[in-house]
Design an enzyme around this catalytic site. Structure first.
Site, PDB file in Angstrom:
ATOM      1  N   CYS A 148     111.134  11.521  27.126  1.00  0.00           N
ATOM      2  CA  CYS A 148     109.657  11.703  27.317  1.00  0.00           C
ATOM      3  C   CYS A 148     109.229  13.212  27.296  1.00  0.00           C
ATOM      4  O   CYS A 148     108.483  13.534  26.358  1.00  0.00           O
ATOM      5  CB  CYS A 148     109.054  11.069  28.786  1.00  0.00           C
ATOM      6  N   HIS A 149     110.019  14.073  28.005  1.00  0.00           N
ATOM      7  CA  HIS A 149     109.438  15.420  27.779  1.00  0.00           C
ATOM      8  C   HIS A 149     110.540  16.264  27.883  1.00  0.00           C
ATOM      9  O   HIS A 149     110.513  17.379  28.188  1.00  0.00           O
ATOM     10  CB  HIS A 149     108.634  15.682  29.103  1.00  0.00           C
ATOM     11  N   GLY A 150     111.795  15.946  27.471  1.00  0.00           N
ATOM     12  CA  GLY A 150     113.001  16.532  26.980  1.00  0.00           C
ATOM     13  C   GLY A 150     113.538  17.075  28.210  1.00  0.00           C
ATOM     14  O   GLY A 150     114.335  18.369  28.166  1.00  0.00           O
ATOM     15  N   PRO A 163     111.240  20.220  31.869  1.00  0.00           N
ATOM     16  CA  PRO A 163     110.338  20.251  33.151  1.00  0.00           C
ATOM     17  C   PRO A 163     110.621  19.419  34.469  1.00  0.00           C
ATOM     18  O   PRO A 163     109.934  20.000  35.312  1.00  0.00           O
ATOM     19  CB  PRO A 163     108.858  19.642  32.437  1.00  0.00           C
TER      20      PRO A 163
END
Lengths: 184, 281, 439
Positions: A148-150, A163
């Site tokens: 999703c956001h690495g 994150p």
């Protein structure tokens, strides 16, 4: 009430009584009304909390013999994915090496598995950022990569990049025998 | 209809007489009382425990209780509740009661259906795989689910007690089909099997369940003599508890709510009188 | 909403808002300063009770919908799940089920108060018709809601009521199939009934808004039926009626709580604790108590179509009542003759209710009868319900129009304030605001 005055204006202050006493009863009634609403509000909110059957969800047993060295098996536990990973010696070594690296959520590899069972890593497979399921062996550290956001996790499931604020969670579990664990 | 009549009276209506069900008849249930009756009534824990044993050793051979899980036995208000274990899943008594029973599960390796000892989270297993199997094993009759039985019949636990302890040998003139038994408390229409005087058709019906209870059939752990009366009373109490496990909580909450509302009404009345005392109306 | 607004914005923000969205002015004029006749008795407090009940039903209903599953295989168990496992689910479920009965109890009192004091008459016809629409919507909502637990009575009640539509010539069977979404009451029916049960209360809330709007144009009727003449006849709604209604609501809640906490199943039927079984009908099928009078009218007529028409006519009649009543006097306080017929009418409604709860062939006085008249025993409930139904219609279509023309009413006071002085009974003005005692 017998001495009602004909055509009296509805004036609250017409009587010469102590206004505090007069107000008290109105205030008490108002407070009681609020109390009733408040008292009923709790059951109406609490009903959204997990119900009895949800709380009683069974713990699961898992046979570690199903996991091949270097691989992981994903099982469903309380509606969430559970990663059971059989780590290679190299992966364990890499994890221990980084115990004192600059970790966002410091934890030793030792604290993330059961004593003497370093090869088995049991984690809740939910990214601590926003709840996606990280993919196996993705990212720079050979652990997991959240699509999703690495967010990148290492072979101990610790957050290394991206994150997410925390390491992948370790659930409550225990070894029933050498090859069997009970989660929850 | 008795309860409905009650309600009407409470609403200020006048009901002339309880209606007579089309052609079925049954005897009024016995006038027997339990500790859970009345606005402050609570379940007698030992009695409900004994009742569970009756269900487990006798009734569960044919009757399912699909709404019940073993954990219910140990939840607050339940017969095996122990304040030391607020989570009934950890209650050792409940665990061992569950462990005594085998439940069906799926082997996640092979996909085969297997049997394993139950855990507190498991539901009570059903004695038959489906309705057809249940009927086939019971001469065509379907043993009803007992989860809410105490609410699903007029008379509730009183009816259950009367039915269980009220089996009689059929009076002369009553020929019942094979596999049927005579119980005057079971609603039914016996005129088809009656050969006596037309006006004297016996009350009650032909039930597919053989008399399930007998003296000494269940050995109670607390040493209570195992009479039919005792077994029937206890299992009726257990079924009442199972039908509404939250009954005690309801009555407790209700007591607080009633007191609050009475005080609230008093305050509002005083407030109202005070406000209006100078308004001539 | 009526007359001159007395609202004066106090702060800068209120002035700013008032010139853009005068919502505070609206609230102020509607529930604060609204001039209300000062002689309203306790029978007038049921409007407030009804608003609260609608609110309770919507809130508890939304909560139940969070846990309920509208599926024929799961519905019954999901309701049991609510009662057993959901935190305070038993409370919410019992509040909702008994709340429906309390809602109807209050609406019946509200309607009968209206009939007694002639509140439906000019200039309040639209107010009355809106009320009738609310009542119709309530019946539909109550019926859909009763189906949802998918017990034996739910299921077979749905079968019987939907089959009523089949009585309509030519198109009836097609409409019934459409309503069912199949060839019998089944899963599709349950699913759409759930959808409608969720929708209708919001429509009720909308019509209630119109109802209150229509109330605020002519203002409240009052026990004398005399129009408000001057400001001395009225008091501001708040705090006078907010507190008085509040007291009445609190007393009503005690009755409601007694059902919820101490006899939650008294108004239901034991058969509804049995899972729906399409292959077996309960021995004695009855609707919820609030629909019994109409059920009795339905069964009083031996012909299926005529029975259905009779039942709908019983409700339809209410809509035209304002034009059937020829009396110049509103309140029955000054119509002693009409009062007698009115109380007989209440009795007829109760008798119809009792008839609806009994099988038509049952004997009213047990072990008597034996006199056959036409199709049934004279002592049977079917004949009693025929008498009741006959009076029901006669009351509206014959007695009400004729009485207004023939009766001699008592002298009607000049204004609301004057009868209070001349009426000896009101001098002590004891606990009850009503100067009258009524059953």
């Amino acid at each position: 009430m017998a001495d009602t005055v004909a055509g009296a204006s509805p004036d609250l202050h017409a009587s010469g009584e102590d206004p505090n006493r007069r107000d008290f009863i109105h205030i008490a009634a108002g407070v009681a009304a609020l109390g009733a609403v408040g008292g009923l509000a709790w059951p109406f909110i609490d009903q959204m909390n997990p119900a009895g059957d949800t709380l009683a969800l069974a713990s699961i047993e898992f046979d570690l013999g199903k996991v091949v060295e270097g691989q992981q098996v994903v099982v469903k536990w309380r509606g969430k994915p559970l990663f059971v990973r059989y780590r290679t010696a190299k992966e364990i070594e890499a994890a221990i090496k980084d115990d004192h690296a600059d970790l966002r959520d410091p934890a030793t590899d030792e604290s993330r598995h059961k004593p003497g069972k370093a090869q088995y890593l049991v984690l809740v497979g939910v990214c601590t950022h926003l709840g996606c399921v990280p993919t196996f062996q993705g990212g720079d550290y050979g652990g997991w990569l959240c699509p999703c956001h690495g967010s990148v996790y290492d072979t101990s499931g610790r957050i290394r990049k991206g994150p997410a604020p925390l390491n992948l969670a370790v659930p409550d579990y225990a070894f029933l025998s050498d090859s069997k664990i009970k989660v929850g | 209809m008795l309860r409905k009549g009650f309600a009407f009276a409470a609403l200020g209506f006048v009901l002339i007489a309880g209606p007579v069900l089309a052609a079925t008849t049954e005897e009024e249930p016995a006038d027997i009382h339990w500790s859970f009756e009345g606005p402050f009534g609570k379940f007698d824990k030992e009695q409900v425990q004994r009742g569970y044993k009756v269900y487990r050793e006798v009734c569960s051979a044919c009757h399912a209780m699909e709404q019940m899980s073993f954990r219910n036995l140990g939840q607050k208000g339940g017969p095996f509740y122990d304040p030391k274990y607020p989570n009934p899943n950890n209650n050792p008594v409940v665990k061992s009661l569950a462990h005594d029973i085998q439940v069906k599960d799926i082997d996640t390796d092979t996909g085969d259906v297997i049997s394993r000892p139950a855990t507190p989270a498991d539901k009570f297993p059903a004695p038959f795989a489906n309705e057809y199997a249940a009927r086939a094993s019971n001469g065509g009759s379907l043993p009803p689910d007992l989860s809410v039985m105490a609410k699903a019949r007029e008379g509730g636990p009183r009816y259950i007690y009367s039915l269980l302890s009220g089996f009689k040998t059929p009076p002369a003139g009553l020929t019942l089909p094979a596999g049927k038994y005579y119980d005057p408390y079971f609603p039914g229409d016996l005129s088809g099997s009656w050969h006596g005087a037309a006006k004297a058709v016996p009350e009650g019906g032909a039930i597919g369940m053989p008399p399930p209870l007998a003296p000494g059939k269940v050995t109670f752990d607390d040493g209570k003599p195992s009479t039919v009366k005792e077994e029937a009373t206890d299992v009726a109490a257990f079924l009442m508890w199972a039908a509404e496990p939250k009954m005690e909580e309801r009555k407790q909450f209700g007591f607080g709510a009633m007191i609050y509302l009475l005080i609230f009404s008093g305050l509002l009345y005083a407030s109202y009188k005070r406000l209006w005392r100078n308004v001539e109306h | 909403m009526s007359g001159h607004s007395t609202y004066e914005p106090k702060s800068g923000f209120e002035r700013w808002l008032d010139s853009r969205l005068p919502i505070i002015r609206f609230a102020n004029d509607t529930i604060i300063t609204f001039p209300t006749p000062k002689n309203l008795n306790y029978w007038w407090t049921f409007g407030g009770v009804l608003s609260l009940m609608l609110g309770i039903q919507i809130v508890t209903g939304i909560i139940l919908a969070m846990h309920y599953v509208p599926n024929a295989d799961l519905a019954f168990n999901s309701v049991e799940h609510i009662r057993r496992d959901v935190n305070y689910g038993w409370l919410v479920q019992f509040m909702h089920a008994n709340g429906a009965s309390m809602f109807f109890l209050a609406v019946y009192i509200h309607i009968f108060r209206n009939l007694y004091y002639g509140s439906y008459k000019a200039p309040r016809e639209v107010l009355w018709i809106l009320g009738c629409i609310i009542y119709l919507l309530m019946m539909a909502t109550g019926f859909f809601g009763y189906v949802l637990p998918w017990g034996q009575m739910s299921f077979h009640g749905a079968v019987v009521i939907t089959n009523l539509i089949g009585a309509i010539p030519v198109v009836g069977p097609s409409i019934t199939t459409l309503l069912w979404g199949g060839f019998a009451v089944d899963n599709p029916t349950l699913n759409r009934f759930f959808s409608l049960h969720y929708l209708l209360p919001f429509m009720i809330a909308g019509v209630v808004g119109l109802h209150i709007w229509a109330l605020h144009v002519p203002g409240n009727n009052n026990p004398t039926g005399v129009n408000v003449k001057s400001e001395t006849d009225t008091v501001p709604f708040h705090p006078y009626y907010t507190v008085k209604d509040g007291f009445a609501i609190s007393v009503f809640l005690i009755v409601y709580a007694a059902f919820v906490f101490y006899m939650p199943d008294a108004l239901g039927d034991a058969a509804n604790y049995i899972k729906a079984n399409p292959l077996q009908t309960p021995q004695h099928i009855v609707p919820e108590w609030y629909l019994l009078p109409f059920y009795a009218i339905l069964r009083a007529v031996p012909n299926k179509l005529m029975g259905v028409l009779g039942m709908f006519a019983a409700i339809g009649t209410l809509f035209v009542l304002p034009w059937l009543d020829t009396s110049k006097v509103r309140s029955m306080r000054y119509r002693p003759t009409a009062r007698i017929y009115y109380f007989i009418f209440i009795l007829a409604c109760l008798v119809l209710g009792v008839c609806g709860a009994h099988a038509p062939d049952d004997l009213v006085i047990p072990h008597s009868g034996g006199v056959q008249f036409l199709d049934a025993d004279l002592d049977s409930y079917v004949w009693l319900s025929r008498i009741g139904a006959l009076y029901y219609f006669a009351y509206f279509w014959v007695i009400t129009p004729l009485l207004g023309l023939t009766e001699t009413p008592l002298p009607v006071p000049e204004s609301i304030s004057s009868p209070v002085l001349s009426h000896p009974a009101s001098a002590p003005a004891g606990a009850v605001a009503s100067p009258e005692k009524r059953g």
